[in-house]
Design a protein around this motif. Structure first.
Motif, PDB file in Angstrom:
ATOM      1  N   LYS A 431     -37.530 -12.771 -23.884  1.00  0.00           N
ATOM      2  CA  LYS A 431     -37.539 -11.666 -22.917  1.00  0.00           C
ATOM      3  C   LYS A 431     -36.328 -11.730 -22.000  1.00  0.00           C
ATOM      4  N   SER A 432     -35.928 -12.979 -21.638  1.00  0.00           N
ATOM      5  CA  SER A 432     -34.774 -13.130 -20.757  1.00  0.00           C
ATOM      6  C   SER A 432     -33.515 -12.591 -21.429  1.00  0.00           C
ATOM      7  N   LEU A 433     -33.406 -12.785 -22.754  1.00  0.00           N
ATOM      8  CA  LEU A 433     -32.239 -12.267 -23.476  1.00  0.00           C
ATOM      9  C   LEU A 433     -32.248 -10.744 -23.491  1.00  0.00           C
ATOM     10  N   SER A 434     -33.413 -10.169 -23.809  1.00  0.00           N
ATOM     11  CA  SER A 434     -33.486  -8.706 -23.875  1.00  0.00           C
ATOM     12  C   SER A 434     -33.262  -8.086 -22.507  1.00  0.00           C
ATOM     13  N   ASN A 435     -33.741  -8.754 -21.442  1.00  0.00           N
ATOM     14  CA  ASN A 435     -33.535  -8.233 -20.089  1.00  0.00           C
ATOM     15  C   ASN A 435     -32.064  -8.223 -19.696  1.00  0.00           C
ATOM     16  N   ASN A 436     -31.253  -9.084 -20.340  1.00  0.00           N
ATOM     17  CA  ASN A 436     -29.817  -9.119 -20.074  1.00  0.00           C
ATOM     18  C   ASN A 436     -29.031  -8.363 -21.142  1.00  0.00           C
ATOM     19  N   ASN A 437     -29.746  -7.569 -21.950  1.00  0.00           N
ATOM     20  CA  ASN A 437     -29.117  -6.740 -22.996  1.00  0.00           C
ATOM     21  C   ASN A 437     -28.327  -7.585 -23.999  1.00  0.00           C
ATOM     22  N   ILE A 438     -28.903  -8.737 -24.341  1.00  0.00           N
ATOM     23  CA  ILE A 438     -28.265  -9.620 -25.318  1.00  0.00           C
ATOM     24  C   ILE A 438     -29.048  -9.548 -26.621  1.00  0.00           C
ATOM     25  N   SER A 439     -28.321  -9.257 -27.696  1.00  0.00           N
ATOM     26  CA  SER A 439     -28.958  -9.167 -29.011  1.00  0.00           C
ATOM     27  C   SER A 439     -29.095 -10.570 -29.614  1.00  0.00           C
ATOM     28  N   LEU A 440     -30.198 -10.780 -30.332  1.00  0.00           N
ATOM     29  CA  LEU A 440     -30.448 -12.050 -30.976  1.00  0.00           C
ATOM     30  C   LEU A 440     -30.485 -11.842 -32.482  1.00  0.00           C
ATOM     31  N   LEU A 441     -29.635 -12.568 -33.205  1.00  0.00           N
ATOM     32  CA  LEU A 441     -29.586 -12.468 -34.662  1.00  0.00           C
ATOM     33  C   LEU A 441     -30.040 -13.782 -35.272  1.00  0.00           C
ATOM     34  N   LEU A 442     -30.977 -13.698 -36.237  1.00  0.00           N
ATOM     35  CA  LEU A 442     -31.504 -14.892 -36.900  1.00  0.00           C
ATOM     36  C   LEU A 442     -31.112 -14.892 -38.363  1.00  0.00           C
ATOM     37  N   ASP A 443     -30.690 -16.088 -38.843  1.00  0.00           N
ATOM     38  CA  ASP A 443     -30.371 -16.255 -40.259  1.00  0.00           C
ATOM     39  C   ASP A 443     -30.959 -17.593 -40.703  1.00  0.00           C
ATOM     40  N   ILE A 444     -32.254 -17.558 -41.032  1.00  0.00           N
ATOM     41  CA  ILE A 444     -32.942 -18.798 -41.421  1.00  0.00           C
ATOM     42  C   ILE A 444     -33.190 -18.776 -42.924  1.00  0.00           C
ATOM     43  N   ILE A 477     -19.792  -9.533 -21.011  1.00  0.00           N
ATOM     44  CA  ILE A 477     -19.490  -9.221 -22.413  1.00  0.00           C
ATOM     45  C   ILE A 477     -20.346  -8.036 -22.854  1.00  0.00           C
ATOM     46  N   LYS A 478     -19.707  -6.985 -23.314  1.00  0.00           N
ATOM     47  CA  LYS A 478     -20.463  -5.831 -23.834  1.00  0.00           C
ATOM     48  C   LYS A 478     -20.968  -6.165 -25.231  1.00  0.00           C
ATOM     49  N   ASN A 479     -22.152  -5.682 -25.516  1.00  0.00           N
ATOM     50  CA  ASN A 479     -22.790  -5.961 -26.814  1.00  0.00           C
ATOM     51  C   ASN A 479     -22.868  -7.471 -27.056  1.00  0.00           C
ATOM     52  N   GLY A 480     -23.330  -8.184 -26.026  1.00  0.00           N
ATOM     53  CA  GLY A 480     -23.485  -9.634 -26.136  1.00  0.00           C
ATOM     54  C   GLY A 480     -24.449 -10.010 -27.255  1.00  0.00           C
ATOM     55  N   TYR A 496     -27.067 -23.772 -36.265  1.00  0.00           N
ATOM     56  CA  TYR A 496     -25.884 -23.196 -35.621  1.00  0.00           C
ATOM     57  C   TYR A 496     -26.344 -22.217 -34.542  1.00  0.00           C
ATOM     58  N   VAL A 497     -25.877 -22.414 -33.300  1.00  0.00           N
ATOM     59  CA  VAL A 497     -26.153 -21.478 -32.207  1.00  0.00           C
ATOM     60  C   VAL A 497     -24.793 -20.983 -31.707  1.00  0.00           C
ATOM     61  N   CYS A 498     -24.479 -19.722 -32.002  1.00  0.00           N
ATOM     62  CA  CYS A 498     -23.152 -19.183 -31.705  1.00  0.00           C
ATOM     63  C   CYS A 498     -23.273 -17.931 -30.845  1.00  0.00           C
ATOM     64  N   ASP A 499     -22.237 -17.690 -30.012  1.00  0.00           N
ATOM     65  CA  ASP A 499     -22.210 -16.476 -29.190  1.00  0.00           C
ATOM     66  C   ASP A 499     -20.881 -15.759 -29.394  1.00  0.00           C
ATOM     67  N   ASN A 500     -20.718 -14.618 -28.724  1.00  0.00           N
ATOM     68  CA  ASN A 500     -19.458 -13.866 -28.816  1.00  0.00           C
ATOM     69  C   ASN A 500     -18.818 -13.705 -27.443  1.00  0.00           C
ATOM     70  N   ALA A 501     -18.875 -14.830 -26.639  1.00  0.00           N
ATOM     71  CA  ALA A 501     -18.384 -14.777 -25.256  1.00  0.00           C
ATOM     72  C   ALA A 501     -16.970 -15.333 -25.125  1.00  0.00           C
ATOM     73  N   ASN A 502     -16.185 -15.228 -26.192  1.00  0.00           N
ATOM     74  CA  ASN A 502     -14.764 -15.586 -26.175  1.00  0.00           C
ATOM     75  C   ASN A 502     -14.475 -17.090 -26.176  1.00  0.00           C
ATOM     76  N   GLY A 503     -15.488 -17.926 -26.350  1.00  0.00           N
ATOM     77  CA  GLY A 503     -15.278 -19.349 -26.577  1.00  0.00           C
ATOM     78  C   GLY A 503     -14.971 -20.159 -25.336  1.00  0.00           C
ATOM     79  N   VAL A 504     -14.691 -21.449 -25.590  1.00  0.00           N
ATOM     80  CA  VAL A 504     -14.405 -22.418 -24.527  1.00  0.00           C
ATOM     81  C   VAL A 504     -12.923 -22.773 -24.597  1.00  0.00           C
ATOM     82  N   PRO A 505     -12.210 -22.842 -23.486  1.00  0.00           N
ATOM     83  CA  PRO A 505     -10.805 -23.251 -23.520  1.00  0.00           C
ATOM     84  C   PRO A 505     -10.651 -24.594 -24.246  1.00  0.00           C
ATOM     85  N   ASN A 506      -9.624 -24.680 -25.071  1.00  0.00           N
ATOM     86  CA  ASN A 506      -9.440 -25.877 -25.906  1.00  0.00           C
ATOM     87  C   ASN A 506      -9.377 -27.158 -25.091  1.00  0.00           C
TER      88      ASN A 506
END
Length: 564
Positions: A431-444, A477-480, A496-506
């Protein structure tokens, strides 16, 4: 030689006598005989001449035999001399002959063989006749001149000496055998033992290091597993004397292996899978008094002179185990405190998840009240409202159970489908993800089971997903999107838990799992990912790492399917 001279003198005298007799006979033959006595004298001379000639022939034969023997002896002496010279020049040891001078106060080179030239790096042609101190000036310092004097004066007829020689041109260790010839010459037979000495010094150093090592070293016969040698640390650790240890086998002190078959199979498996017989493991050693001590063991099989030995190197890890226990207790306390610290965030999540079902229940209840007030009761509508209230109530109850399970300490390993574990995570944070307009994709895509501490795995996944949610929200991030995918092989499961928030500085990737490191400024404690790493690596026996992929950060968790 004197015998030969005597034979020649005899030959000379006999020859003179024969010549004299011949002259006498010649005179008698040319003089007219005077009487009978003269005839007798003449006959006597003839007989004497006959015997002298016979004796002369015999003497000449002896002289010939002697000359022949002398030639044979000379030939033999020549052969012996060549043999001696060949042995002298080709001997592996160095041989030098010295002659005394100055009444035995100094010595000069008389002869030396090829080995001596090679060992001392000197040319025979240039040093014959020279003083030893001129050629090898440091020989007085090593005491060799004094030794020569003693041997020369017969204080020591044979003498052994080992010394180290060093000058500008030569350095090494030498072993000498020195004796005196009947000619008063001094002979030294010596060997260059530099390599042997260096090897012995290294061996002594190695033995000293081994004996003073804090680790116990046991050397065993591979067939009988009997202990045949140890260092000095083994008796101190185990309480046995060395003689007592030599009557034991590895199985008498190592509690890991019940019999020879277990040990041999363990070594064999290591050779098959890793290509060598080196085994590394933790076990317990049994001391003489019966107490057990935890040890860290390296066991290796080596072959020497066609015989196989087992080398056991063991380290007492009692203190380490005590510290590990303390550290584990502290880590568990930190993990528990981390869960408590997360309670505020969890309560906010609960509030978000309860808001909609409570609103649904309230709306259904208000509709019933309104129908009663308007006297417009409809049995079907009331029944539908009650079913809705019942479903929402069960949902609230399940949410309470999910959060209670998260906060309840659980030290039992549980076997569950990985999909069910991930679903429990999503029941808490979905619910916390949906409340922040973040989509959740599962590939199990499969129903793979895992045996592990599921509550701790859930805590790690919640930490990672919460971080991803916060980064997506803070960076606007739009369309998080957060993607969770699972893969597996025969032994392990990859999450694997991945996001599209532009990553972590090297420059920050290497610090992300360090304690108290945070990118959330004042809102973060810097313990979430550190605790996640501790849980994964120490409690769940897996690995966790962070990579930048595509447009975001990706956490990769590797876990064994069955936690032993």
């Amino acid at each position: 030689m004197s015998i030969f001279k005597n034979q020649l003198i005899k030959y000379f005298l006999i020859t003179i006598l024969i010549i004299s007799l011949l002259i006498s006979i010649f005179i008698f033959e040319n003089v007219e005989l005077q009487n009978f006595n003269s005839m007798h004298f003449y006959s006597f001379h003839l007989i004497l001449l006959f015997f002298l000639i016979i004796y002369l022939i015999f003497t000449l034969k002896k002289i010939d035999n002697y000359i022949l023997k002398q030639r044979e002896l000379q030939s033999k002496l020549s052969i012996d001399e060549n043999r001696y010279r060949g042995l002298f020049n080709n001997a592996g040891s160095g041989v030098i002959v010295y002659a005394p001078i100055d009444n035995g106060e100094n010595f000069i080179f008389v002869d030396l063989n090829k080995s001596a030239e090679n060992i001392f790096k000197i040319d025979k042609r240039k040093i014959i006749g020279n003083s030893i101190l001129k050629v090898l000036p440091k020989m007085r310092d090593v005491g060799l001149i004094d030794t020569f004097k003693k041997v020369y004066k017969n204080e020591e007829s044979n003498f052994f000496q080992v010394f180290k020689y060093k000058d500008d041109n030569l350095e090494g260790w030498f072993k000498n055998y020195i004796y005196k010839l009947s000619t008063n010459e001094i002979v030294t037979i010596f060997y260059d033992i530099t390599e042997k000495k260096e090897y012995e010094d290294k061996l002594l150093l190695f033995k000293t290091v081994i004996d003073n090592s804090s680790d116990t070293i046991l050397i065993m016969d591979n067939e009988t597993k009997k202990i045949i040698n140890t260092n000095d640390t083994a008796p101190k650790m185990l309480g046995f004397s060395k003689d007592e240890l030599f009557n034991l086998s590895l199985l008498d002190i190592d509690m890991k292996f019940k019999n020879f078959e277990d040990l041999n199979e363990c070594v064999k498996e290591n050779e098959i899978f890793y290509g060598n017989s080196y085994i590394y493991f933790e076990t317990k050693f049994k001391k003489k008094n019966g107490t057990l001590i935890p040890v860290e063991v390296g066991l290796n099989k080596i072959k020497l002179d066609e015989k196989v030995y087992l080398i056991n190197i063991a380290r007492d890890i009692t203190e380490r185990k005590f510290k590990e226990k303390e550290l584990k207790e502290k880590e568990e306390l930190i993990i528990a405190q981390s869960r408590q610290a997360a309670m505020g965030d969890m309560i906010a999540i609960i509030a978000h998840q309860w808001r909609q079902p409570i609103s649904t229940i309230s709306m259904a209840s208000n509709n019933i009240h309104l129908d009663i007030a308007l006297n417009n009761l409809n049995k079907n509508e009331i029944q539908r409202a009650l079913i809705e209230i019942d479903e929402q109530t069960r949902y609230l109850s399940k949410t309470i159970d999910d959060f209670r399970n998260f906060f309840k300490p659980n030290k039992e390993k549980i076997t569950k489908e990985i999909a069910i574990i991930i679903n429990e995570v999503l029941n808490i944070i979905g619910k916390s993800l949906s409340n922040n307009n973040i989509s959740l994709l599962l590939d199990i895509g499969f129903n793979e089971k895992i045996t592990t501490y599921t509550s701790e795995l859930i805590q790690v996944l919640l930490n990672i997903i919460n971080n991803a949610r916060d980064v997506i929200r803070d960076r606007e991030i739009k369309n998080g999107t957060i993607t969770i995918s699972v893969k597996s092989n025969n032994k392990d499961i990859y999450i694997y838990v991945c996001d599209n928030a532009n990553g972590v500085p090297n420059e920050l990737i290497g610090k992300i799992f360090e304690p108290y490191f945070t990118t959330k400024n004042k809102t973060g404690t810097g313990l979430g990912l550190y605790i996640s790493k501790v849980i994964i690596e120490k409690h769940l026996k897996g690995t966790i790492k962070l990579e930048n992929r595509d447009k975001g950060a990706c956490f990769i968790i590797l876990l064994p399917k069955s936690l032993k």
